[in-house]
Design an enzyme around this catalytic site. Structure first.
Site, mmCIF file in Angstrom:
data_model
loop_
_atom_site.group_PDB
_atom_site.id
_atom_site.type_symbol
_atom_site.label_atom_id
_atom_site.label_comp_id
_atom_site.label_asym_id
_atom_site.label_seq_id
_atom_site.Cartn_x
_atom_site.Cartn_y
_atom_site.Cartn_z
ATOM 1 N N PRO A 1 4.131 6.536 5.897
ATOM 2 C CA PRO A 1 4.534 7.757 6.782
ATOM 3 C C PRO A 1 5.146 8.004 8.103
ATOM 4 C CG PRO A 1 3.216 7.359 5.126
ATOM 5 C CD PRO A 1 2.856 6.435 5.459
ATOM 6 N N GLU A 2 6.396 8.265 9.090
ATOM 7 C CA GLU A 2 6.253 8.852 10.223
ATOM 8 C C GLU A 2 6.847 10.241 9.915
ATOM 9 O OE1 GLU A 2 8.686 5.564 12.547
ATOM 10 O OE2 GLU A 2 7.478 4.417 10.454
ATOM 11 N N LYS B 1 2.046 12.483 13.202
ATOM 12 C CA LYS B 1 1.729 12.234 11.859
ATOM 13 C C LYS B 1 0.885 12.592 11.579
ATOM 14 C CE LYS B 1 3.800 7.615 13.511
ATOM 15 N NZ LYS B 1 2.879 6.436 13.810
ATOM 16 N N HIS C 1 -4.932 5.463 -7.591
ATOM 17 C CA HIS C 1 -5.531 5.443 -6.087
ATOM 18 C C HIS C 1 -5.428 6.670 -6.275
ATOM 19 C CE1 HIS C 1 -3.688 1.050 -6.505
ATOM 20 N NE2 HIS C 1 -2.977 1.542 -5.933
ATOM 21 N N ARG D 1 -3.899 1.647 -0.056
ATOM 22 C CA ARG D 1 -4.447 1.258 1.310
ATOM 23 C C ARG D 1 -5.364 1.278 1.807
ATOM 24 N NH1 ARG D 1 1.520 -1.556 3.248
ATOM 25 N NH2 ARG D 1 2.233 -2.124 1.499
ATOM 26 N N ARG E 1 2.838 -7.090 14.066
ATOM 27 C CA ARG E 1 3.679 -6.145 13.064
ATOM 28 C C ARG E 1 4.833 -6.450 13.694
ATOM 29 N NH1 ARG E 1 2.255 -0.216 14.508
ATOM 30 N NH2 ARG E 1 0.170 -1.768 14.539
#
Length: 297
Positions: free
Chosen positions: A2-3, A61, A96, A119, A285
């Site tokens: 998500p950005e 964000k 989750h 995560r 990354r």
DNA sequence: GTTTGTTCCTGCTAGC
DNA sequence: TGCTAGCAGGAACAAA
């Protein structure tokens, strides 16, 4: 991942359901979803129960739902895989699922907001609202000049009418870091993550490892225009979804992944010149760029 | 003060 | 088939 566009889609989806809704109950299933909260899960549940939410706001964000009284808010960050889902009251647990809010809305009746996160990089918290130094609205979705304390250090995003372009240019001019690293620094400009950084740099024909201070003023103008263009296009298409990690409040995926020119296209031809897009390791990354039309000068 | 590197975490996939 | 390593990356923090 998500950005800004993905978080904005979530904010816009939440707004009608939470504005004016009272929190009837809170269940914390996993304390790791409260890493930004000072206090225990029981205190979090107790402090929210009975409160009225007055809006859904966002800067970069970060999301927040201001609470009655105007002094504090429920804030949230989705991290890499967080989801805020609108569900019917009493719906079965999500995969989750970390936190569930049971709401009573004067128009929509009983609904649930579920925070699910594979995560566990995302989290919710209750935080104090403070005045913005520039007296402009704290974020998109709430016109008041208030921002959560934990969000105060986050710069405004390029789509914010109060975005300080002079401050952004000054930060670039004095930075010896790579331009991509600067774009990812939420204290300089917010809302941009790895995907949109790669896409904006591709569109502006800038190599991601170009030293920020060496980017010419007119190139910065082009870069800012491309950043805004890519964010607005992604927003119009509902965000970028590669898998189940990003969905809107109804669990639906976005379509911007079909419009990507560089990110995730390793080995495929650059849509502009036909040379193969390369992937290099960068800041733990990946960076994707065209070695032909994004040259390191 | 600035810049760079590490850590947190889970699920998927490739390779053996 | 089953195991292991690598990968994805936002933000805070540590180290240089």
């Amino acid at each position: 991942m998500p950005e800004l566009p993905e978080v904005e889609v979530v904010r816009a989806g939440l707004a009608p359901a939470v504005t004016g809704a009272r929190i009837a109950g809170v269940t914390v299933h996993d304390d790791r979803a409260l890493t930004r909260h000072t206090g225990t899960a029981a205190e979090f549940e107790g402090a929210l129960t009975g409160r009225l939410m007055t809006a859904a706001a966002r800067r970069g964000k970060f999301l927040w739902l201001p609470l009655d009284g105007g002094e504090d808010a429920l804030i949230g960050h989705l991290g890499m895989s967080g989801q805020l889902l609108l569900r019917a009251a009493g719906s079965p647990p999500e995969r989750h699922e970390r936190i569930r809010l049971d709401l009573q809305h004067p128009v929509h009746g009983e609904v649930a907001v579920v925070f699910a996160d594979q995560r566990t990089f995302g989290s919710l918290a209750i935080d104090q609202l403070i005045l913005t130094p520039d007296t402009a609205a704290g974020g998109h979705g709430d016109a008041r000049a208030l921002v959560p304390r934990q969000v105060a250090h986050i710069a405004r995003d390029p789509l914010d009418p109060a975005f300080d372009e002079r401050r952004f240019r000054a930060a670039l001019a004095r930075s010896r870091s790579a331009i991509k690293r600067v774009l990812l620094d939420q204290g300089i400009v917010s809302g941009i993550g790895n995907i949109y950084a790669d896409e904006a740099l591709w569109a502006a024909r800038i190599h991601p490892e170009t030293t920020a201070e060496r980017v010419a003023a007119r190139t910065v103008t082009r870069l800012l225009a491309e950043v805004r263009a890519v964010l607005e296009k992604a927003l119009a298409e509902g965000g970028t979804s590669f898998d189940e990690q990003y969905v809107n409040v109804n669990g639906e995926a976005g379509y911007f992944a079909h419009s990507l020119n560089a990110y995730g296209r390793t080995g495929q031809p650059c849509p502009r010149c036909g040379h193969a897009i390369v992937r290099v390791s960068f800041m733990n990354r990946s960076s994707h760029y065209c070695p032909h039309c994004q040259r390191l000068r």
